[in-house]
Design an enzyme around this catalytic site. Structure first.
Site, PDB file in Angstrom:
ATOM      1  N   GLU A  50       3.280   8.878  -0.343  1.00 57.05           N
ATOM      2  CA  GLU A  50       2.869   8.210   0.904  1.00 57.05           C
ATOM      3  C   GLU A  50       3.647   6.925   1.189  1.00 57.05           C
ATOM      4  O   GLU A  50       3.849   6.569   2.350  1.00 57.05           O
ATOM      5  CB  GLU A  50       1.359   7.922   0.883  1.00 57.05           C
ATOM      6  CG  GLU A  50       0.488   9.170   0.955  1.00 57.05           C
ATOM      7  CD  GLU A  50       0.280   9.859  -0.404  1.00 57.05           C
ATOM      8  OE1 GLU A  50       0.909   9.438  -1.408  1.00 57.05           O
ATOM      9  OE2 GLU A  50      -0.502  10.824  -0.463  1.00 57.05           O
ATOM     10  N   PHE A 112     -15.504  10.909  -4.784  1.00 56.20           N
ATOM     11  CA  PHE A 112     -14.177  11.315  -5.235  1.00 56.20           C
ATOM     12  C   PHE A 112     -13.131  10.912  -4.188  1.00 56.20           C
ATOM     13  O   PHE A 112     -13.292  11.168  -3.006  1.00 56.20           O
ATOM     14  CB  PHE A 112     -14.136  12.834  -5.456  1.00 56.20           C
ATOM     15  CG  PHE A 112     -12.765  13.328  -5.814  1.00 56.20           C
ATOM     16  CD1 PHE A 112     -12.163  12.969  -7.011  1.00 56.20           C
ATOM     17  CD2 PHE A 112     -12.061  14.148  -4.942  1.00 56.20           C
ATOM     18  CE1 PHE A 112     -10.892  13.414  -7.334  1.00 56.20           C
ATOM     19  CE2 PHE A 112     -10.783  14.603  -5.251  1.00 56.20           C
ATOM     20  CZ  PHE A 112     -10.204  14.234  -6.454  1.00 56.20           C
ATOM     21  N   GLN A 113     -12.077  10.288  -4.634  1.00 55.23           N
ATOM     22  CA  GLN A 113     -10.986   9.808  -3.774  1.00 55.23           C
ATOM     23  C   GLN A 113     -11.468   8.901  -2.651  1.00 55.23           C
ATOM     24  O   GLN A 113     -10.940   8.935  -1.548  1.00 55.23           O
ATOM     25  CB  GLN A 113     -10.162  10.991  -3.225  1.00 55.23           C
ATOM     26  CG  GLN A 113      -9.400  11.722  -4.330  1.00 55.23           C
ATOM     27  CD  GLN A 113      -8.312  12.645  -3.821  1.00 55.23           C
ATOM     28  OE1 GLN A 113      -8.425  13.203  -2.731  1.00 55.23           O
ATOM     29  NE2 GLN A 113      -7.262  12.816  -4.606  1.00 55.23           N
ATOM     30  N   LYS A 162     -14.086  12.332   7.185  1.00 48.86           N
ATOM     31  CA  LYS A 162     -13.883  13.779   7.316  1.00 48.86           C
ATOM     32  C   LYS A 162     -14.903  14.418   8.257  1.00 48.86           C
ATOM     33  O   LYS A 162     -14.567  15.317   9.031  1.00 48.86           O
ATOM     34  CB  LYS A 162     -13.958  14.431   5.934  1.00 48.86           C
ATOM     35  CG  LYS A 162     -13.388  15.836   5.903  1.00 48.86           C
ATOM     36  CD  LYS A 162     -13.311  16.359   4.476  1.00 48.86           C
ATOM     37  CE  LYS A 162     -12.740  17.779   4.444  1.00 48.86           C
ATOM     38  NZ  LYS A 162     -12.703  18.314   3.080  1.00 48.86           N
ATOM     39  N   MET A 476      19.880  -8.717  -8.867  1.00 49.24           N
ATOM     40  CA  MET A 476      19.497 -10.015  -8.327  1.00 49.24           C
ATOM     41  C   MET A 476      18.657 -10.798  -9.338  1.00 49.24           C
ATOM     42  O   MET A 476      18.841 -12.001  -9.519  1.00 49.24           O
ATOM     43  CB  MET A 476      18.733  -9.820  -7.017  1.00 49.24           C
ATOM     44  CG  MET A 476      18.292 -11.103  -6.364  1.00 49.24           C
ATOM     45  SD  MET A 476      19.684 -12.172  -5.991  1.00 49.24           S
ATOM     46  CE  MET A 476      20.082 -11.638  -4.335  1.00 49.24           C
TER      47      MET A 476
END
Lengths: 569, 158
Positions: A50, A112-113, A162, A476
């Site tokens: 993502e 969940f999630q 959802k 760097m």
């Protein structure tokens, strides 16, 4: 009014916003959306991670002027977006993130999630919206697009539970929206326009400074007109590269920590600084107290909270830079004649001559150094090519040596300084402008952070070219450890590291390694003619550092021009 | 210069807005001394009155950043002198305490309950009035205190 599900309404709303491509990942909490995406007519790019999707949407947005859209599921999908969204926020890029959320009844129960993504994103977005009924979806999308891409642009999150996606409702798609807490632009203050013109007309040593805001408002034309009318030199911030052609005789280039030496020096001699679409970042100005100490500063910005934030200014004008600069130009053109080159231009030429001698600009070496590669790349790339970068020394060599000649052809993460931005941003940029060459100029460290974007490039057949300056180090950081930490190289070296040629081949891309400038030029030309993604691995010396360099906490006048002056060689 | 500032914010009356406002204040590392929220004549708009100690320049910046929040309709900063401010306090005192003319710092002080366990008073006024009462009555006589924090409107001037 028509009845449909929240998810179908989302597709309709996205079509109405003329969304052509979505960079996303499906998952449990956005399955209904993906089911409707299947035959929505909107192109979906499967991004593999993502963060990659958010950077792609960002690269797309910066090139196309329109919002870029990314999608993710709840929980880890949403949290993976965070770095990409924060990057877009710091650089004022209009990215729309649409996340699935667990059903309303499960929110707050550690389902969940489940992640409280509205809470997580609050301080790195311009706005967050969580429609709690399907009927709210059309106006949520309408306001997300309006807010993201007006005023000072920025990312907007739309988090859709959802059950809202599958719920049926009578839908109204608003044509226009009034948001009472949001006025993107107030009318321009004409008195201040006149004051600004007067200060500029009287200036003896004016400098015009432009940043990302000029690109965002497409204000290059009036910006250039003012500089030419006043015969005033132009400096930019790193984000502003390209708003004014860098081969223009008045262009001094970017100023800042790794700005051009002449820009860093001459800004300190200005009596008037017109600062347009800039935010006085510490990396650009050095210590705020020292910056523009003897100058009157006029600040133009779209965002009231930028005024006097880092630096007190003498005059500020709020609104759209294009409109304000246009009005200032008109007022000036009525009162002053085009100025000829006077003593200020003489002084500028004198400094330019003096700076030609500094070691950072030395062109006598003919091996694979960052500056040599960057300069040669500029010679080879067509004018309208888009260059994206990661973050690190390779990016800074571009700052100093790569002349950007057109707006929106230089795409880089400056505010957040996000390593891994370059490759996905290049893929996103290529979707926005498929007909121009898009090159990710990268470092090995940055590249490895989001290299899965190469899988996307191959899958979608977008022939971007990734050039990796490979010093097997976080160059760097190594440079800072060399300068400030007595060469105690802590955590920077890649001792194994992938074989980038094989890595590219494993992804199905064309992998090359070059060991001379000639070979680099030849390979890059081949890449430009190819219809598949190419990776060019360029081994470079980790001990070759980037200069000029203004150390952190110092002011622009303390800019150091080479390793000898820094005392590290 | 650090001093007491009162920030008046009109916001959309919907979930999450208080969080966004408080989160912005947290980001600038301010401690909120008090915050009151209630609807105004329009039920869909709420007024927040936030009291904090802050430097002039930083609070000016904070108010601009608050104004930038989409759910914030208006935000302004005031000094205590520029507003009409009221606060309600409910104070439980030891049962043997007497509120005398000396300690009755305002007419708007009422005894709301008296029992063998405590004497409960309600006190309405500017924050300084409540402070003065608490000081006069003496710390050892106070059992517990609940203060609403101030709510305020800017004075209208011609």
């Amino acid at each position: 009014m028509v009845e449909m599900t929240g998810s179908k309404a989302l597709m309709e709303a996205l079509r109405r916003e003329k969304v052509k491509v979505i960079f996303g990942m499906p998952g449990g909490a956005n399955l209904p959306i993906y089911d409707d995406l299947y035959d929505s007519g909107i192109k979906h790019v499967s991004v593999k991670h993502e963060q990659v999707g958010a950077h792609m949407a960002d690269g797309y947005a910066r090139v196309s002027r329109g919002p870029g859209v990314c999608m993710a599921t709840s929980g880890p999908g949403a949290t993976n977006l965070v770095t990409g969204i924060a990057t877009a926020y710091m650089d004022s890029s209009p990215v729309i993130a649409i996340t699935g959320q667990v059903p309303k009844a499960m929110i707050g129960r550690d389902a969940f999630q489940e992640t409280d993504v509205v809470g997580v994103m609050a301080s790195i977005t311009k706005h967050t919206i969580q429609p709690l009924s399907a009927a709210e979806v059309p106006s949520a999308i309408k306001s997300a697009f309006y807010i993201a891409n007006s005023g000072r642009p920025g990312p907007v999150l739309v988090d859709i539970p959802k059950d809202v996606q599958v719920e049926n409702a009578e839908m109204i798609f608003p044509e226009k929206l009034e948001i009472r807490g949001y006025t993107p632009f107030l009318p321009i203050d004409r008195v201040k326009v006149a004051q600004a013109a007067e200060i500029l007309a009287k200036a003896e040593r004016p400098v015009i400074w432009g940043g990302g805001g000029i690109r965002i408002s497409d204000a290059s034309e009036p910006f250039t007109a003012i500089a030419e009318l006043l015969n005033a030199p132009v400096v930019t911030s790193l984000q502003g590269k390209g708003i004014f052609p860098e081969n223009h005789p008045l262009c001094l280039g970017p100023m800042g920590m790794h700005g051009r030496a002449e820009a860093n020096k001459l800004i300190g001699e200005a009596d008037v600084i017109l600062a347009a679409g800039v935010r006085f970042s510490d990396r650009t100005t050095g210590t705020a107290d020292e910056f523009g100490k003897s100058a009157k500063i006029i600040h133009i910005d779209a965002d009231p909270s930028e005024i006097n934030k880092n630096k007190r200014v003498h005059l500020h004008l709020l609104g759209d830079a294009k409109e304000i600069l246009g009005q200032i130009y008109k007022t000036l053109a009525n009162s002053v004649k085009r100025k000829g080159p006077g003593s200020w231009i003489e002084r500028i030429n004198e400094v330019r001559e003096e700076m030609k001698q500094i070691s950072a600009y030395d062109t006598s070496r003919s091996d694979l150094t960052g500056p040599n590669i960057v300069r040669l790349m500029r010679e080879i790339l067509p004018l309208d090519s888009i260059l994206t970068t990661g973050v690190g020394r390779h990016q800074m060599w571009c700052e100093v040596h790569y002349q950007v000649l057109k707006p929106r052809t230089w795409i880089t993460s400056t505010g957040l300084g996000t390593m891994g931005f370059g490759l996905p941003a290049a893929v996103g940029a290529k979707f926005a402008k498929p007909d121009v060459p898009v090159i990710d100029f990268d470092g090995d460290g940055s590249f490895m952070m989001t290299e899965t974007a190469l899988a996307v490039a191959v899958e979608e057949r977008v022939p971007i070219i990734a050039i990796i300056l490979n010093d097997k180090s976080l160059g760097m950081v190594e440079q800072w450890q060399r300068i400030f930490y007595k060469r105690r190289y802590s955590g920077v070296k890649t001792t194994a590291g992938p074989d980038f040629v094989k890595l590219a081949e494993a992804y199905g891309a064309d992998g090359r390694r070059v060991d001379s400038l000639e070979q680099f030029a030849k390979t890059l030309r081949e890449g430009l003619g190819s219809d598949m993604p190419m990776l060019i691995d360029v081994p470079v010396d980790p001990e070759y550092d980037v200069f000029p360099f203004m150390a952190p906490g110092k002011s622009l006048k303390d800019t150091v021009h080479g390793p000898k002056e820094m005392g590290i060689f | 210069m650090t001093s007491v500032k009162i920030i008046a914010v009109l916001v959309e009356n919907r979930p999450g807005v208080l969080f966004k406002v408080a989160n912005m204040i947290r980001r600038r590392s301010f401690n909120i001394e008090s915050i009151t929220v209630g609807t105004v004549d329009h039920k869909d708009i709420s007024r927040m009155t936030i009291t904090l100690h802050a430097d002039d320049a930083i609070v000016e910046q904070l108010v601009k950043q608050l104004s930038k929040l989409i759910d914030v309709i208006e935000a302004n900063v005031f000094t205590p002198e520029e507003v009409i401010a009221r606060e309600l306090a409910i104070i439980q005192l030891s049962p043997d305490v007497k509120v005398t003319t000396d300690t009755k710092v305002t007419q708007e002080l009422r005894i709301v309950e008296s029992s063998s366990e405590s004497l409960t008073v309600e006190l309405l006024g500017g924050p300084d009035v409540i402070d003065e009462f608490l000081q006069k009555i003496g710390e050892s006589n106070v059992l517990s205190v609940a203060r609403t924090g101030i709510t305020a409107l800017p004075k209208r001037r011609n």
